[in-house]
Write a protein that holds these residues in place. Structure first.
Motif: not given
Length: 244
Positions: A212-236
């Protein structure tokens, strides 16, 4: 219900899932593992499976104490993943990086994906549109950059993370903040530009404690999701049990 847990270098993150829905998330220190997991299980008695990633032998023994109450699954290299691993040394690829790659593969089918995990270290993991994991990069995270300047120099202070007012530092502290924060932002944007030059249609996912801290400083378009690892763990885990 599934309780997904990621053991980090200093803290433990956990999420209770019902299907793909997050019911509640938790963050606690490693020394509070036993009491914290015990309380979560008591508060969510329908949790039937505990899915864990990135653990050492000490943590594994701690989690095995819950096997009399629910099923405990440690994600490992032997699990079934939704991508072909083209890493040069596949057995050395961290489980957390494999889980992130799996989540990106399942969430964005048929696309090029770059997952950037900004935590203690910053990891970059690329899965191409053919579901082949190609590799990535590892660099120091924000906190490590502050700590390394302090520990490996005679006079530089140990600073807490702070947003720099400008890229031109007017003091030692402001110069360090600029170097750490702007340096990592430029690094991430630079990596993204390199990937985009070769793979114009690419999905960029930013996660981790500093996302979250870095997302607003990047010039590139990204999907920021701080829970992505845990969501991916569930999906995996769901993918593994359905394709084992």
């Amino acid at each position: 219900m599934i309780l997904a847990i990621d053991v980090g270098n200093t803290r433990i993150k956990a999420v209770v899932f019902e299907g793909d829905t997050i019911l509640k998330s938790f963050i606690f220190e490693k020394e509070r593992l036993q009491e914290s997991v015990q309380k979560i299980i008591a508060d969510f008695p329908l949790v039937a499976t505990l899915v864990v990633s990135s653990v050492g032998e000490v943590e594994k023994q701690a989690f095995r104490k819950f096997e009399n109450k629910l099923k405990v699954h440690f994600v490992s290299h032997e699990d079934v993943f939704p991508f072909v691993n083209n890493y040069g040394t596949p057995k050395t690829l961290g489980i957390d990086r494999m889980v992130l790659a799996a989540g990106a593969t399942l969430l964005y089918p048929g696309q090029n994906r770059l997952v950037i995990d900004a935590g203690t270290c910053v990891t970059y993991d690329f899965v191409d549109e053919h579901n082949v994991y190609q590799g990535g990069a590892i660099s120091p995270g924000l906190r490590l950059r502050y700590e390394s300047m302090h520990h490996y120099t005679a006079k530089l202070p140990l600073l807490n993370l702070e947003s720099p007012e400008s890229y031109i530092g007017k003091s030692t502290a402001s110069s360090m903040h600029s170097g750490v924060v702007n340096g990592l932002v430029y690094e991430i944007d630079g990596f993204i530009e390199e990937y985009k030059a070769v793979y114009p249609k690419i999905i960029i996912i930013l996660t981790g404690g500093d996302a979250d801290f870095l997302a607003k400083r990047l010039k590139n378009t990204i999907f920021a999701n701080s829970n992505f690892l845990l969501e991916s763990l569930n999906q995996t885990f769901q993918y593994t049990i359905n394709n084992d």
